[in-house]
Design an enzyme around this catalytic site. Structure first.
Site, PDB file in Angstrom:
ATOM      1  N   TYR A 122      23.753  59.263 127.604  1.00  0.00           N
ATOM      2  CA  TYR A 122      24.083  60.688 127.481  1.00  0.00           C
ATOM      3  C   TYR A 122      24.824  60.955 126.171  1.00  0.00           C
ATOM      4  CZ  TYR A 122      23.053  61.168 132.516  1.00  0.00           C
ATOM      5  OH  TYR A 122      22.456  61.173 133.746  1.00  0.00           O
TER       6      TYR A 122
ATOM      7  N   HIS B  28      14.070  60.608 107.986  1.00  0.00           N
ATOM      8  CA  HIS B  28      14.232  59.250 108.486  1.00  0.00           C
ATOM      9  C   HIS B  28      15.684  59.031 108.906  1.00  0.00           C
ATOM     10  CE1 HIS B  28      16.106  57.768 104.747  1.00  0.00           C
ATOM     11  NE2 HIS B  28      15.171  58.456 104.105  1.00  0.00           N
TER      12      HIS B  28
ATOM     13  N   ASP C 175      11.713  53.579 113.178  1.00  0.00           N
ATOM     14  CA  ASP C 175      12.546  52.924 112.169  1.00  0.00           C
ATOM     15  C   ASP C 175      12.649  51.419 112.409  1.00  0.00           C
ATOM     16  OD1 ASP C 175      14.369  52.223 110.250  1.00  0.00           O
ATOM     17  OD2 ASP C 175      15.780  53.829 110.726  1.00  0.00           O
TER      18      ASP C 175
ATOM     19  N   ASN D 167      13.878  58.315 130.368  1.00  0.00           N
ATOM     20  CA  ASN D 167      14.584  58.901 129.225  1.00  0.00           C
ATOM     21  C   ASN D 167      14.596  57.923 128.056  1.00  0.00           C
ATOM     22  OD1 ASN D 167      15.584  61.255 130.823  1.00  0.00           O
ATOM     23  ND2 ASN D 167      16.639  59.622 131.922  1.00  0.00           N
TER      24      ASN D 167
ATOM     25  N   ASP E  68      13.325  63.052 131.109  1.00  0.00           N
ATOM     26  CA  ASP E  68      12.689  63.472 132.360  1.00  0.00           C
ATOM     27  C   ASP E  68      13.249  64.814 132.827  1.00  0.00           C
ATOM     28  OD1 ASP E  68      15.128  62.965 133.772  1.00  0.00           O
ATOM     29  OD2 ASP E  68      14.492  60.930 134.268  1.00  0.00           O
TER      30      ASP E  68
ATOM     31  N   TYR F 124      15.150  57.542 135.425  1.00  0.00           N
ATOM     32  CA  TYR F 124      15.342  56.754 134.208  1.00  0.00           C
ATOM     33  C   TYR F 124      14.189  56.907 133.219  1.00  0.00           C
ATOM     34  CZ  TYR F 124      19.219  54.771 136.781  1.00  0.00           C
ATOM     35  OH  TYR F 124      20.383  54.631 137.491  1.00  0.00           O
TER      36      TYR F 124
END
Length: 137
Positions: free
Chosen positions: A100, A3, A49, A120, A11, A118
């Site tokens: 990133y 956890h 979470d 990601n 992508d 996009y």
């Protein structure tokens, strides 16, 4: 993964090999599916979470730029895939270059064949509750 660990699912245009070398495990896994397919599979078994208010991040353009139409499409599919398995979780945009940097802190990078821009996401693993569902505060 325990956890609090994070997983980047990205992508085909994401610099996955480079980013993966900086992750906790250095792992770069390639799946031959779209991003929504990968998210459906991962989110069906990975608890998210709910104790962290930013446990789901998705890449967003830098300030002053808008998502292209294909980016809006994949962004909506990201939301739907995650909410299908984890209703109520908040999904937060994160500017491209900050994304990133955050991806480098992940456990590993899972790259899909998604071609839309996009596509990601970073997911933070939570815990399974006694009822078998995502543990919530």
């Amino acid at each position: 993964m325990g956890h609090g660990d994070k997983l980047c699912i990205c992508d085909c245009n994401f610099p996955a090999s480079q980013v993966a070398t900086k992750t906790i495990t250095g792992k770069h896994v390639v799946l031959s599916v779209s991003l929504p397919e990968a998210l459906n599979a991962v989110c069906s078994v990975l608890p998210l979470d709910f104790f962290d208010d930013k446990s789901v991040l998705k890449m967003a353009p830098q300030e002053g730029l808008l998502l292209p139409l294909a980016g809006v499409e994949v962004s909506n599919e990201i939301d739907n895939a995650i909410w299908k398995h984890c209703p109520g979780i908040e999904i937060h945009p994160l500017e491209r270059f900050a994304f990133y940097q955050e991806a480098e802190k992940c456990f590993a990078v899972v790259q899909t064949l998604e071609r839309r821009p996009y596509g990601n996401v970073i997911l933070q693993k939570g815990c399974v509750g006694l009822d078998g569902l995502d543990l919530k505060p």
